[in-house]
Every structure is written in structure tokens, then in C-alpha cells.
Scaffold this active site. Structure first.
Site, mmCIF file in Angstrom:
data_model
loop_
_atom_site.group_PDB
_atom_site.id
_atom_site.type_symbol
_atom_site.label_atom_id
_atom_site.label_comp_id
_atom_site.label_asym_id
_atom_site.label_seq_id
_atom_site.Cartn_x
_atom_site.Cartn_y
_atom_site.Cartn_z
ATOM 1 N N PRO A 147 5.433 48.112 52.993
ATOM 2 C CA PRO A 147 4.973 46.710 53.032
ATOM 3 C C PRO A 147 3.818 46.495 52.047
ATOM 4 O O PRO A 147 2.909 47.304 51.964
ATOM 5 C CB PRO A 147 4.489 46.532 54.468
ATOM 6 C CG PRO A 147 5.061 47.664 55.237
ATOM 7 C CD PRO A 147 5.266 48.778 54.269
ATOM 8 N N GLU A 148 3.907 45.411 51.283
ATOM 9 C CA GLU A 148 2.854 45.053 50.330
ATOM 10 C C GLU A 148 2.202 43.762 50.837
ATOM 11 O O GLU A 148 2.468 43.326 51.950
ATOM 12 C CB GLU A 148 3.464 44.873 48.933
ATOM 13 C CG GLU A 148 4.239 46.112 48.468
ATOM 14 C CD GLU A 148 4.876 45.950 47.090
ATOM 15 O OE1 GLU A 148 4.355 45.170 46.270
ATOM 16 O OE2 GLU A 148 5.904 46.597 46.844
#
Ligand SMILES: [Zn+2]
Length: 273
Positions: free
Chosen positions: A2-3
């Protein structure tokens, strides 16, 4: 992993359901020895128990759950971590590493196949996030300062964009997408990026991240939001994981190379060196 857009989506989802709630009880799996940082799991659970949630923030890829009494519960999902809310208990999942009961019958469940996820309970957030660079979606993300930080680095621009001290929250997906939109070869040395190119890249990063937040993130593998639902932005990427497919702008075959040890996708024509 996840960014920024994925963590921001989870932040918004959680904020809508946990604000003002109190953590009634916390449990950390004995099978997650590295989950809690800087203190024992027992001290972490004791510290969380009985505390009211006052806000949910984010810094880069870190989720910041602010609690009464000035404490912050920090969560980093790393590779495969998922933080989901449910009613009446957590699912019977072999990868459930932690669970938190709230005072309204809701639970927060932390599921993490690879076990790289980390949590802290601190009174000073800076202790964990102090070395992060600017937030790309805030005013503090300044073009001139950004160009200055690129000029000091001889590594490839792609690798420099992944450095959280240069910019907080950008990872492999959005680095590739931003470089494509800015028309920059990911292998080019950061210090050779011109002023106009740095401006294009700055603008591309903001655009790409905002669009991905609007699409509730990208689900290529493990990422789901706080309800367990996939995002949509994977349907709109222009180069990431499109190896051997035609460029959407010029038709040239998208290539994949390793830059700084990471898979990197680009169009050799649109992103000429
Ligand atoms: Zn192209």
C-alpha cells in the site's frame, strides 16, 4: 505494498467509523513477534485499552490513530498488511495478527500474510516519522525544494522517488506512473533532471496520487480498503505491470527493467533519456 492513496483510503474509511470510539480490548498474536515496536505486546495492549480515538491521520504510508492522553497508535501495513473493521468479532483467518475491540461492538482486525507490518504506541509521532520528506498532497511539497533534493542525488530518478526521505508515500506503482506522465526515463540520474522536467514530475506526482485516491487505491495483489473491498486504480494505470503491452499514447511496447532492485515499467519512446 500500500502506498499513499491506499493508506489514505483506509484512513478515511476508519475515520468514518472509529472517531470517538474507545478501544475496549486489544490482542496481539503470539505468532507476530515483530508487529509491536519499541515495547512489549503486553505494554502495547495495556496502553491502548480504555483509550478514546480522537482522530485518524496519515503521514506518508503511516496511519496515525490519535488517542486521548496525547498517545498515537501508528500502523504501517508494509507488504501485505490489512486493517479492516468488522462487527461482532474478527474473521477466523490464519493470518490474523492482532484484533481490537471497540465500545460499539465493532472490531479492528489486522491481517498480515507476510508479517512485515508494524505498530507503535508513542507520545511523540516524530520518533517514527521524523525522517520523512514532504507530503506530496500538501502545500509543503514545493517544486524548487523538490528539484533541489533531486540535484543532490546521483542515483536513478526512480530509486530517488522511492526514498521516503525525499518524498513521503510514493512507492513502486505511483513512481512508475508519475515518471511516465512526466516523460522521464526512470533510469536517468536524479541530478540530471532539468528544472522544467522537475516541474513536470512534481505536477505528475500530485495528479497521479489525487486520481488514485479518487479511485480508492490500486489493488494489484493484496490491497483492500478498511471494508475489505478492492480499489479501482489498477484499471487505469498506464505503464505499471503493462510489460509487453502497447503504450496508450504511442503504441510502443512497454518495457520492464530493474532500477535500484525494483521492477520498473516505462515506455522507451515517451520516456526518452
Ligand atoms: Zn509511449
Amino acid at each position: 505494498m500500500p502506498e499513499l492513496p491506499e493508506v489514505e483510503t483506509i484512513r478515511r474509511d476508519l475515520l468514518a467509523v472509529v472517531l470517538g470510539r474507545t478501544v475496549r480490548d486489544a490482542w496481539i498474536s503470539p505468532n507476530a513477534p515483530r508487529l509491536v515496536q519499541l515495547m512489549t505486546p503486553e505494554a502495547f495492549c495495556r496502553g491502548l485499552g480504555g483509550r478514546r480515538i480522537e482522530d485518524v491521520g496519515r503521514r506518508g504510508k503511516y496511519l496515525l490513530i490519535h488517542l486521548e492522553g496525547g498517545l498515537t497508535w501508528i500502523v504501517h501495513l508494509r507488504m501485505t498488511g490489512r486493517l479492516q473493521h468488522t462487527l461482532g468479532g474478527c474473521p477466523d483467518d490464519a493470518h490474523l495478527r492482532a484484533k481490537f475491540e471497540l465500545d460499539d461492538g465493532r472490531w479492528l482486525c489486522f491481517i498480515d500474510m507476510r508479517k512485515f507490518g508494524t505498530m507503535w504506541l508513542v507520545d511523540d509521532v516524530e520518533l517514527v516519522t521524523g525522517k520523512l520528506g514532504p507530503e506530496p498532497l500538501e502545500e509543503t511539497f514545493d517544486v524548487a525544494a523538490f528539484h533541489g533534493s533531486l540535484r543532490r542525488r546521483s542515483a536513478a530518478i526512480k530509486a530517488v522517488l522511492l526514498d521516503q526521505a525525499v518524498l513521503a508515500g510514493v512507492g513502486n506503482i505511483y513512481a512508475d506512473e508519475s515518471l511516465f506522465r512526466a516523460g522521464i526515463d526512470p533510469r536517468k540520474a536524479a541530478k540530471r533532471i532539468s528544472g522544467p522536467a522537475a516541474r513536470r514530475l512534481h505536477e505528475a506526482i500530485v495528479e497521479v496520487l489525487l486520481e488514485a485516491v479518487g479511485d480508492r487505491g490500486s489493488s494489484f495483489q493484496d490491497y483492500v480498503d478498511a471494508q475489505g473491498e478492492a480499489g479501482y486504480h489498477q484499471l487505469k494505470v498506464r505503464v505499471f505491470r503493462r510489460t509487453d503491452e502497447p503504450c496508450l499514447v504511442c503504441g510502443t511496447t512497454i518495457r520492464r527493467v530493474k532500477v535500484g532492485g525494483r521492477s520498473t515499467h516505462f515506455c522507451p519512446k515517451c520516456q526518452r533519456r
